[in-house]
Write a protein that holds these residues in place. Structure first.
Motif, PDB file in Angstrom:
ATOM      1  N   LYS A   5     -23.206  35.165 -19.869  1.00 41.36           N
ATOM      2  CA  LYS A   5     -22.154  34.605 -19.035  1.00 41.36           C
ATOM      3  C   LYS A   5     -21.093  35.663 -18.745  1.00 41.36           C
ATOM      4  O   LYS A   5     -20.849  36.556 -19.543  1.00 41.36           O
ATOM      5  CB  LYS A   5     -21.525  33.376 -19.699  1.00 41.36           C
ATOM      6  N   CYS A   6     -20.484  35.546 -17.559  1.00 43.90           N
ATOM      7  CA  CYS A   6     -19.451  36.497 -17.152  1.00 43.90           C
ATOM      8  C   CYS A   6     -18.156  35.761 -16.868  1.00 43.90           C
ATOM      9  O   CYS A   6     -18.164  34.615 -16.432  1.00 43.90           O
ATOM     10  CB  CYS A   6     -19.881  37.258 -15.888  1.00 43.90           C
ATOM     11  N   GLU A   7     -17.051  36.441 -17.115  1.00 39.50           N
ATOM     12  CA  GLU A   7     -15.739  35.907 -16.789  1.00 39.50           C
ATOM     13  C   GLU A   7     -15.090  36.790 -15.729  1.00 39.50           C
ATOM     14  O   GLU A   7     -15.327  37.999 -15.679  1.00 39.50           O
ATOM     15  CB  GLU A   7     -14.854  35.858 -18.036  1.00 39.50           C
ATOM     16  N   ARG A 119     -13.100  24.711  -9.783  1.00 37.50           N
ATOM     17  CA  ARG A 119     -14.486  24.241  -9.625  1.00 37.50           C
ATOM     18  C   ARG A 119     -15.383  24.925 -10.658  1.00 37.50           C
ATOM     19  O   ARG A 119     -15.381  26.144 -10.775  1.00 37.50           O
ATOM     20  CB  ARG A 119     -15.001  24.552  -8.222  1.00 37.50           C
ATOM     21  N   LEU A 120     -16.153  24.125 -11.358  1.00 38.00           N
ATOM     22  CA  LEU A 120     -17.101  24.714 -12.294  1.00 38.00           C
ATOM     23  C   LEU A 120     -18.203  25.442 -11.543  1.00 38.00           C
ATOM     24  O   LEU A 120     -18.696  26.480 -11.983  1.00 38.00           O
ATOM     25  CB  LEU A 120     -17.694  23.627 -13.192  1.00 38.00           C
ATOM     26  N   ASN A 365     -23.042  36.454   1.005  1.00 38.56           N
ATOM     27  CA  ASN A 365     -22.350  37.006  -0.160  1.00 38.56           C
ATOM     28  C   ASN A 365     -22.240  36.000  -1.302  1.00 38.56           C
ATOM     29  O   ASN A 365     -21.892  36.369  -2.431  1.00 38.56           O
ATOM     30  CB  ASN A 365     -20.976  37.555   0.215  1.00 38.56           C
ATOM     31  N   ALA A 366     -22.569  34.719  -1.055  1.00 40.05           N
ATOM     32  CA  ALA A 366     -22.617  33.761  -2.166  1.00 40.05           C
ATOM     33  C   ALA A 366     -23.668  34.168  -3.193  1.00 40.05           C
ATOM     34  O   ALA A 366     -23.517  33.892  -4.402  1.00 40.05           O
ATOM     35  CB  ALA A 366     -22.920  32.360  -1.637  1.00 40.05           C
ATOM     36  N   ILE A 367     -24.732  34.835  -2.731  1.00 33.45           N
ATOM     37  CA  ILE A 367     -25.835  35.206  -3.616  1.00 33.45           C
ATOM     38  C   ILE A 367     -25.378  36.156  -4.713  1.00 33.45           C
ATOM     39  O   ILE A 367     -25.931  36.152  -5.821  1.00 33.45           O
ATOM     40  CB  ILE A 367     -26.983  35.839  -2.795  1.00 33.45           C
ATOM     41  N   MET A 368     -24.353  36.942  -4.444  1.00 33.71           N
ATOM     42  CA  MET A 368     -23.911  37.939  -5.420  1.00 33.71           C
ATOM     43  C   MET A 368     -22.789  37.416  -6.324  1.00 33.71           C
ATOM     44  O   MET A 368     -22.216  38.172  -7.100  1.00 33.71           O
ATOM     45  CB  MET A 368     -23.455  39.209  -4.697  1.00 33.71           C
ATOM     46  N   MET A 369     -22.486  36.113  -6.246  1.00 41.21           N
ATOM     47  CA  MET A 369     -21.356  35.570  -6.977  1.00 41.21           C
ATOM     48  C   MET A 369     -21.767  34.944  -8.312  1.00 41.21           C
ATOM     49  O   MET A 369     -22.890  34.476  -8.480  1.00 41.21           O
ATOM     50  CB  MET A 369     -20.633  34.511  -6.136  1.00 41.21           C
ATOM     51  N   VAL A 370     -20.807  34.916  -9.224  1.00 39.91           N
ATOM     52  CA  VAL A 370     -20.940  34.249 -10.511  1.00 39.91           C
ATOM     53  C   VAL A 370     -19.971  33.074 -10.525  1.00 39.91           C
ATOM     54  O   VAL A 370     -18.796  33.217 -10.175  1.00 39.91           O
ATOM     55  CB  VAL A 370     -20.637  35.214 -11.672  1.00 39.91           C
ATOM     56  N   GLU A 371     -20.457  31.900 -10.909  1.00 35.46           N
ATOM     57  CA  GLU A 371     -19.637  30.695 -10.889  1.00 35.46           C
ATOM     58  C   GLU A 371     -18.754  30.608 -12.131  1.00 35.46           C
ATOM     59  O   GLU A 371     -18.899  31.371 -13.091  1.00 35.46           O
ATOM     60  CB  GLU A 371     -20.535  29.468 -10.778  1.00 35.46           C
ATOM     61  N   ASN A 372     -17.839  29.652 -12.121  1.00 38.08           N
ATOM     62  CA  ASN A 372     -16.924  29.498 -13.243  1.00 38.08           C
ATOM     63  C   ASN A 372     -17.609  28.997 -14.511  1.00 38.08           C
ATOM     64  O   ASN A 372     -17.001  28.979 -15.585  1.00 38.08           O
ATOM     65  CB  ASN A 372     -15.770  28.561 -12.867  1.00 38.08           C
ATOM     66  N   ASP A 373     -18.859  28.578 -14.397  1.00 34.31           N
ATOM     67  CA  ASP A 373     -19.613  28.260 -15.614  1.00 34.31           C
ATOM     68  C   ASP A 373     -20.234  29.513 -16.229  1.00 34.31           C
ATOM     69  O   ASP A 373     -20.956  29.441 -17.227  1.00 34.31           O
ATOM     70  CB  ASP A 373     -20.685  27.206 -15.341  1.00 34.31           C
ATOM     71  N   GLY A 374     -19.927  30.669 -15.610  1.00 38.86           N
ATOM     72  CA  GLY A 374     -20.395  31.941 -16.160  1.00 38.86           C
ATOM     73  C   GLY A 374     -21.784  32.346 -15.739  1.00 38.86           C
ATOM     74  O   GLY A 374     -22.291  33.388 -16.175  1.00 38.86           O
ATOM     75  N   LEU A 375     -22.434  31.555 -14.873  1.00 38.28           N
ATOM     76  CA  LEU A 375     -23.806  31.829 -14.448  1.00 38.28           C
ATOM     77  C   LEU A 375     -23.850  32.152 -12.959  1.00 38.28           C
ATOM     78  O   LEU A 375     -22.961  31.767 -12.200  1.00 38.28           O
ATOM     79  CB  LEU A 375     -24.690  30.609 -14.745  1.00 38.28           C
ATOM     80  N   PRO A 376     -24.894  32.854 -12.518  1.00 41.45           N
ATOM     81  CA  PRO A 376     -24.986  33.211 -11.098  1.00 41.45           C
ATOM     82  C   PRO A 376     -25.075  31.975 -10.204  1.00 41.45           C
ATOM     83  O   PRO A 376     -25.599  30.925 -10.598  1.00 41.45           O
ATOM     84  CB  PRO A 376     -26.285  34.028 -11.013  1.00 41.45           C
TER      85      PRO A 376
END
Length: 574
Positions: A5-7, A119-120, A365-376
């Motif tokens: 997971k990423c922050e 948003r998660l 560019n959504a494809i390169m994003m990480v969500e607030n749940d820490g996952l792509p």
């Protein structure tokens, strides 16, 4: 195995991370690498810098910014970030300008974190919602939120992130000050675009000034732009009734990621409206280049004709820019006058109008994003279809149509992350839609497949008569076409995807680009008749040139800046 997971980094830390990554990538400072401990070091200003990190695809640097040391001292970047800018090898004036951009980037980013919904995940959001929910900004440029002239109130009202709606303002422009490229006469055009009721109201407002459409044409203006101009150079034209303010329109619009392109919130199938704004965001001024506005429909028609003529481009659609109009003044130089790019409009088809039943779309560019749940963002899709199959399909539908347009037809477009739309079905990539051509289509006269199909730009826009190569659409070399496409599609777009994949999945960046290379090999085998054209592109060279986005800012240069980088598509690197 669960995914890591990423922050998100604090905005000031992210500014410095992207600034240093850009400086190293563009070779603006001389860096030494210690491979065994993955430590990078360089001297800049009064400091000896070191940081852990790695060099990824195309020589892109990826830094572990919390490991940064200056003069062997660990620093808290969130506290000492402004001091780092003082070490930049550039002039005091440029440093001041950069600090202003960076501070605003931090302030607007912080406003987002304090005021936007937490948003998660955005994975179930519609295309139009993603256009305002994708608030990360440019993944490479450190001025990723530097909207010059925007305060918090403007950011809330007119920035995409808050998703607020607003109405356009409308002006009547005397015909002697108006240049138009409309598909039909202006009365029919505007009645169709606005509806009878709104057209009647605007006509009544013009009649109240004892004027008619025989002498005037219609033009929308962004409400923020109106505030910037009405007391400046526009005031004299308003006083002379060369321009008449007609009031506020009925339709509600909301900004997209690009800020100046607007979606019709009331009727999503209605066109997008692109309006100039007197701001600099990342490295670009957001007015509209005056020469390009009325050329937009001709460029779009040219591309549509090419795409429609080639069955291999069935997976590529464009958002047609079918109408343009701008303020015109024969006493001003259309290629350099700032005023001429401040009052204009381009009408563009909406993404929704290109979707079939069962289709969904996302900004690429959504494809390169990480969500607030820490996952792509793509985590669910990869899990559903499998990493190998999904990546192969993504490369097939994204790379091959754009590559074919370049190789066979000799036309380069600019498919960076915001200009590219992925159409999918339940997460399975199906095809792509590209947009934004009025300034970013290029060709070379020796490489273009059908020279007769190219619009006569100078006939439509006489200011381009005897225009120098490389300033507008005609490029001086095939190499510049290769650079445009590989820069925007590979180096600053898919390289972000390959980096994300390498973090979360058991697929290295090298392996990702081997798969891209394999797709290009397959394309070449299937098109032996294009082998000579492929060799002219030199896309397998061990070193290739790419644009130096940050160097241009640091040098205060309006011209192009380039540097050489390693090419993972080269046979030597495979």
């Amino acid at each position: 195995m669960p995914l890591p997971k990423c922050e998100r980094l604090p905005p000031e830390v992210r500014v410095i991370k992207q600034l240093l990554e850009a400086l190293l990538f563009e070779k603006y400072v001389e860096v030494s690498v210690s491979p065994c401990i993955e430590e990078l070091s360089w001297v800049m200003g009064s400091g000896e810098y070191s940081v852990k990190g790695k060099i990824g695809a195309f020589g892109r640097y990826r830094l572990i910014i919390n490991s940064l040391k200056i003069n062997q001292r660990s620093i808290d970047v969130s506290i000492e970030w402004l001091a780092i800018i003082d070490d930049l090898p550039t002039t005091k004036d440029i440093k001041k300008a950069l600090i202003k951009e960076f501070i605003q980037t931090v302030q607007l980013s912080r406003w987002n974190s304090q005021h936007l919904p937490k948003r998660l995940s955005r994975r179930s959001s519609s295309y139009s919602d993603l256009e305002h929910q994708l608030d990360e900004g440019h993944p490479y440029h450190p001025s990723f939120k530097a909207r010059t002239g925007f305060d918090d109130a403007a950011h809330r009202a007119f920035g995409p992130e808050a998703g607020n709606t607003f109405n356009l303002y409308w002006l009547a422009i005397r015909h002697s000050y108006l240049k138009q490229a409309l598909p039909v006469d202006q009365a029919h055009f505007w009645k169709n675009e606005l509806g009878h009721g709104q057209w009647s109201r605007l006509s009544g407002a013009l009649n109240a000034h004892d004027e008619t459409w025989d002498d005037y044409g219609l033009l929308p203006i962004h409400p923020w732009q109106w505030q910037q101009l009405k007391d400046g150079w526009l005031a004299n034209h308003l006083e002379n009734k060369d321009i008449i303010f007609l009031g506020i329109g009925a339709d509600k619009y909301t900004a997209t990621q690009s800020v100046r392109t607007l979606l019709n919130k009331d009727v999503p199938l209605h066109p997008n409206v692109k309006l100039p704004m007197n701001m600099v965001n990342t490295s670009s001024h957001r007015n509209l280049a005056a020469h390009s506005v009325c050329l937009a429909p001709h460029v779009s028609q040219w591309l549509r004709n090419v795409i429609d003529s080639d069955v291999e481009l069935i997976g590529l659609s464009i958002l047609n820019e079918y109408a343009g109009a701008r303020f015109s003044d024969d006493s001003l130089d259309v290629t350099s006058s700032i005023e001429l790019g401040q009052l204009a409009v381009i009408y563009r088809e909406s993404v929704n109008s290109h979707l079939k039943e069962g289709d969904d779309a996302i900004p690429f560019n959504a494809i390169m994003m990480v969500e607030n749940d820490g996952l792509p963002f793509i985590a669910g899709w990869v899990e559903r279809y499998g990493l190998d199959a999904w990546i192969e399909q993504l490369i097939e539908v994204t790379v091959i149509p754009i590559w074919h347009l370049l190789v066979k037809h000799g036309i380069g477009i600019e498919p960076h992350g915001q200009n590219l739309v992925l159409v999918h079905r339940d997460g399975w990539p199906e095809r792509i839609i590209v947009r934004d051509f009025h300034e970013s289509v290029e060709y070379n006269t020796t490489f273009i497949r059908d020279a007769d199909s190219v619009p006569n730009f100078a006939e439509i826009e006489p200011s381009l008569l005897d225009a120098p190569l490389d300033d507008y659409y005609a490029m001086s070399s095939v190499e510049l076409l290769r650079e445009l496409v590989m820069d925007t599609l590979f180096i600053y777009n898919l390289a972000e995807v390959s980096h994300l994949i390498s973090i979360f999945y058991p697929l290295s960046e090298r392996e990702f680009w081997l798969r891209v290379s394999s797709k290009l090999d397959e394309y070449e085998k299937n098109h032996p008749e294009l082998s000579e054209r492929l060799s002219l592109l030199g896309y397998r060279s061990p070193e290739i040139l790419t644009e130096s986005l940050m160097t241009r800012k640091l040098k205060g240069s309006r011209g192009e800046c380039h540097h050489s980088i390693p090419n993972p598509l080269s046979i030597e690197h495979i």
